[in-house]
Design a protein around this motif. Structure first.
Motif, PDB file in Angstrom:
ATOM      1  N   TYR A 184       0.867  -1.167   0.000  1.00 23.45           N
ATOM      2  CA  TYR A 184       0.000   0.000   0.000  1.00 23.45           C
ATOM      3  C   TYR A 184       0.903   1.216   0.000  1.00 23.45           C
ATOM      4  N   PHE A 185       0.511   2.263  -0.728  1.00 22.01           N
ATOM      5  CA  PHE A 185       1.366   3.440  -0.825  1.00 22.01           C
ATOM      6  C   PHE A 185       0.526   4.703  -0.878  1.00 22.01           C
ATOM      7  N   GLN A 186       0.946   5.673  -0.118  1.00 18.75           N
ATOM      8  CA  GLN A 186       0.390   7.013  -0.165  1.00 18.75           C
ATOM      9  C   GLN A 186       1.577   7.969  -0.041  1.00 18.75           C
ATOM     10  N   GLN A 187       1.809   8.784  -1.050  1.00 17.85           N
ATOM     11  CA  GLN A 187       2.998   9.633  -1.136  1.00 17.85           C
ATOM     12  C   GLN A 187       3.221  10.491   0.106  1.00 17.85           C
ATOM     13  N   GLU A 188       2.184  11.160   0.577  1.00 19.86           N
ATOM     14  CA  GLU A 188       2.336  12.052   1.726  1.00 19.86           C
ATOM     15  C   GLU A 188       2.773  11.296   2.971  1.00 19.86           C
ATOM     16  N   TRP A 189       2.230  10.112   3.126  1.00 18.03           N
ATOM     17  CA  TRP A 189       2.579   9.286   4.284  1.00 18.03           C
ATOM     18  C   TRP A 189       4.019   8.800   4.169  1.00 18.03           C
ATOM     19  N   ALA A 190       4.369   8.191   3.053  1.00 22.04           N
ATOM     20  CA  ALA A 190       5.715   7.640   2.876  1.00 22.04           C
ATOM     21  C   ALA A 190       6.774   8.727   2.955  1.00 22.04           C
ATOM     22  N   GLY A 191       6.499   9.874   2.372  1.00 23.48           N
ATOM     23  CA  GLY A 191       7.476  10.952   2.351  1.00 23.48           C
ATOM     24  C   GLY A 191       7.705  11.609   3.701  1.00 23.48           C
ATOM     25  N   ASN A 192       6.840  11.326   4.665  1.00 26.27           N
ATOM     26  CA  ASN A 192       6.986  11.873   6.010  1.00 26.27           C
ATOM     27  C   ASN A 192       7.270  10.793   7.052  1.00 26.27           C
ATOM     28  N   PHE A 193       7.482   9.571   6.597  1.00 29.46           N
ATOM     29  CA  PHE A 193       7.687   8.437   7.496  1.00 29.46           C
ATOM     30  C   PHE A 193       9.184   8.264   7.745  1.00 29.46           C
ATOM     31  N   MET A 194       9.558   8.066   9.005  1.00 21.87           N
ATOM     32  CA  MET A 194      10.955   7.837   9.354  1.00 21.87           C
ATOM     33  C   MET A 194      11.062   6.637  10.275  1.00 21.87           C
ATOM     34  N   MET A 195      12.171   5.937  10.131  1.00 27.48           N
ATOM     35  CA  MET A 195      12.481   4.808  11.005  1.00 27.48           C
ATOM     36  C   MET A 195      13.886   5.018  11.553  1.00 27.48           C
ATOM     37  N   GLN A 196      14.124   4.515  12.757  1.00 31.67           N
ATOM     38  CA  GLN A 196      15.454   4.581  13.352  1.00 31.67           C
ATOM     39  C   GLN A 196      15.942   3.164  13.607  1.00 31.67           C
ATOM     40  N   LEU A 197      17.169   2.896  13.182  1.00 33.00           N
ATOM     41  CA  LEU A 197      17.825   1.624  13.461  1.00 33.00           C
ATOM     42  C   LEU A 197      19.036   1.927  14.324  1.00 33.00           C
ATOM     43  N   MET A 198      18.984   1.532  15.586  1.00 35.50           N
ATOM     44  CA  MET A 198      20.108   1.738  16.501  1.00 35.50           C
ATOM     45  C   MET A 198      21.079   0.573  16.327  1.00 35.50           C
ATOM     46  N   VAL A 199      22.365   0.899  16.134  1.00 40.03           N
ATOM     47  CA  VAL A 199      23.372  -0.133  15.892  1.00 40.03           C
ATOM     48  C   VAL A 199      24.557   0.062  16.830  1.00 40.03           C
ATOM     49  N   ASP A 200      25.291  -1.016  17.067  1.00 40.17           N
ATOM     50  CA  ASP A 200      26.472  -0.957  17.925  1.00 40.17           C
ATOM     51  C   ASP A 200      27.683  -0.385  17.192  1.00 40.17           C
ATOM     52  N   ASP A 201      27.772  -0.623  15.883  1.00 43.61           N
ATOM     53  CA  ASP A 201      28.944  -0.198  15.117  1.00 43.61           C
ATOM     54  C   ASP A 201      28.493   0.475  13.824  1.00 43.61           C
ATOM     55  N   LEU A 202      28.302   1.779  13.891  1.00 42.91           N
ATOM     56  CA  LEU A 202      27.817   2.521  12.731  1.00 42.91           C
ATOM     57  C   LEU A 202      28.803   2.488  11.568  1.00 42.91           C
ATOM     58  N   ASP A 203      30.098   2.494  11.867  1.00 42.79           N
ATOM     59  CA  ASP A 203      31.086   2.449  10.785  1.00 42.79           C
ATOM     60  C   ASP A 203      30.993   1.138   9.998  1.00 42.79           C
ATOM     61  N   ALA A 204      30.791   0.037  10.692  1.00 44.48           N
ATOM     62  CA  ALA A 204      30.627  -1.252  10.008  1.00 44.48           C
ATOM     63  C   ALA A 204      29.345  -1.235   9.175  1.00 44.48           C
ATOM     64  N   TRP A 205      28.279  -0.677   9.726  1.00 47.60           N
ATOM     65  CA  TRP A 205      27.028  -0.570   8.973  1.00 47.60           C
ATOM     66  C   TRP A 205      27.209   0.310   7.748  1.00 47.60           C
ATOM     67  N   TRP A 206      27.938   1.421   7.898  1.00 45.77           N
ATOM     68  CA  TRP A 206      28.157   2.309   6.764  1.00 45.77           C
ATOM     69  C   TRP A 206      28.911   1.586   5.649  1.00 45.77           C
ATOM     70  N   THR A 207      29.938   0.830   6.014  1.00 45.66           N
ATOM     71  CA  THR A 207      30.682   0.046   5.024  1.00 45.66           C
ATOM     72  C   THR A 207      29.742  -0.909   4.300  1.00 45.66           C
ATOM     73  N   HIS A 208      28.871  -1.566   5.042  1.00 47.77           N
ATOM     74  CA  HIS A 208      27.888  -2.492   4.466  1.00 47.77           C
ATOM     75  C   HIS A 208      26.938  -1.750   3.521  1.00 47.77           C
ATOM     76  N   ILE A 209      26.396  -0.623   3.974  1.00 48.01           N
ATOM     77  CA  ILE A 209      25.443   0.148   3.167  1.00 48.01           C
ATOM     78  C   ILE A 209      26.078   0.593   1.857  1.00 48.01           C
TER      79      ILE A 209
END
Length: 131
Positions: free
Chosen positions: A56-81
């Motif tokens: 299901y998709f609604q532009q206004e909703w998706a464009g204002n939706f945020m999620m947070q992923l808390m990680v132990d090692d952001l540098d490792a995650w950045w390398t992965h991303i």
């Protein structure tokens, strides 16, 4: 009389919109989320957290939706991303590298194929609210 709040193994799971359901499922699997269910909705899990991806998709909703992923090692995650080449594979904007934010969290940003902004944040030692 005040009633007792039931307690146990409660879990709150947000519903995320998907403009292109199949593409979004591939995106989250590439990031490393485990797909627990694939049907009319898809349930994805990482660590102790999960969310429900809906077709299901609604532009206004998706464009204002945020999620947070808390990680132990952001540098490792950045390398992965970065290794995933998300813009070429999924047509998303380039992720923004980790940087310290004025509110005290070091965060990298990425956007999913539906426009949902993800804050991938470095967990701070001793900060109970970062667990």
């Amino acid at each position: 009389m005040k009633s007792l709040i039931p307690t146990g193994a409660e879990t709150a799971r947000p519903f995320l919109p998907a403009k292109d359901f199949a593409l979004s499922k591939r995106f989250y699997e590439a990031l490393g989320f485990t797909k627990l269910l694939d049907g009319d909705v898809a349930i994805f899990q990482i660590g102790a957290s999960s969310f429900i991806l809906q077709n299901y998709f609604q532009q206004e909703w998706a464009g204002n939706f945020m999620m947070q992923l808390m990680v132990d090692d952001l540098d490792a995650w950045w390398t992965h991303i970065v290794s995933l080449d998300l813009p070429a594979r999924f047509g998303v904007s380039a992720p923004k590298p980790p940087a310290m934010q004025p509110w005290g969290l070091r965060i990298a940003y990425l956007v999913d194929p539906s426009g949902i902004l993800w804050h991938v944040a470095q967990r701070r030692p001793g900060a109970k609210h970062d667990e």
